[in-house]
Write a protein that holds these residues in place. Structure first.
Motif, PDB file in Angstrom:
ATOM      1  N   GLU A   1       2.354   6.068  -2.662  1.00  0.00           N
ATOM      2  CA  GLU A   1       1.714   4.648  -2.818  1.00  0.00           C
ATOM      3  C   GLU A   1       3.012   4.044  -3.370  1.00  0.00           C
ATOM      4  O   GLU A   1       3.859   4.489  -4.327  1.00  0.00           O
ATOM      5  CB  GLU A   1       0.743   4.908  -4.103  1.00  0.00           C
TER       6      GLU A   1
ATOM      7  N   ASP B   1       0.879  -1.174  -0.153  1.00  0.00           N
ATOM      8  CA  ASP B   1       0.048  -0.145  -0.004  1.00  0.00           C
ATOM      9  C   ASP B   1       0.880   1.268  -0.125  1.00  0.00           C
ATOM     10  O   ASP B   1       0.437   2.304  -0.533  1.00  0.00           O
ATOM     11  CB  ASP B   1      -0.830   0.054   1.063  1.00  0.00           C
ATOM     12  N   TYR B   2       1.950   1.058   0.552  1.00  0.00           N
ATOM     13  CA  TYR B   2       2.853   2.618   0.945  1.00  0.00           C
ATOM     14  C   TYR B   2       4.365   1.972   0.651  1.00  0.00           C
ATOM     15  O   TYR B   2       4.631   0.732   0.843  1.00  0.00           O
ATOM     16  CB  TYR B   2       2.751   3.148   2.101  1.00  0.00           C
TER      17      TYR B   2
ATOM     18  N   TRP C   1       2.179  -2.653   4.321  1.00  0.00           N
ATOM     19  CA  TRP C   1       0.480  -3.231   4.102  1.00  0.00           C
ATOM     20  C   TRP C   1      -0.358  -3.210   5.241  1.00  0.00           C
ATOM     21  O   TRP C   1       0.101  -3.326   6.175  1.00  0.00           O
ATOM     22  CB  TRP C   1       0.773  -4.729   3.659  1.00  0.00           C
TER      23      TRP C   1
END
Length: 83
Positions: A81, A24-25, A38
């Protein structure tokens, strides 16, 4: 930033082979390097970009605070992201 760094350092490693979905990042921690993150509603997992064989999970309540802080941040140099 200090909270994020401390949270990643305190994460509990999980044994075994890591096969994760897209992160996610991607977080940059200066000299500490890059970390994939995550997020889920119940957990936060982190992995050093240089280590594809382990993942660590943040314990509560640190995981909840970490998750909220990432959602609140709107700074591209702190959280992006992952590609």
């Amino acid at each position: 930033m200090q909270f994020l760094t401390a949270a990643v350092q305190e994460a509990q490693p999980l044994p075994g082979i890591v096969n994760m979905a897209k992160a996610d990042y991607l977080l940059a921690f200066g000299d500490a390097g890059l970390y994939y993150v995550w997020l889920s509603d119940t957990s936060v997992a982190v992995r050093s970009a240089g280590d594809s064989h382990s993942v660590s999970v943040l314990t509560e309540p640190i995981g909840s605070q970490f998750r909220q802080l990432l959602h609140d941040l709107d700074s591209p140099e702190i959280a992006k992201e992952a590609d």
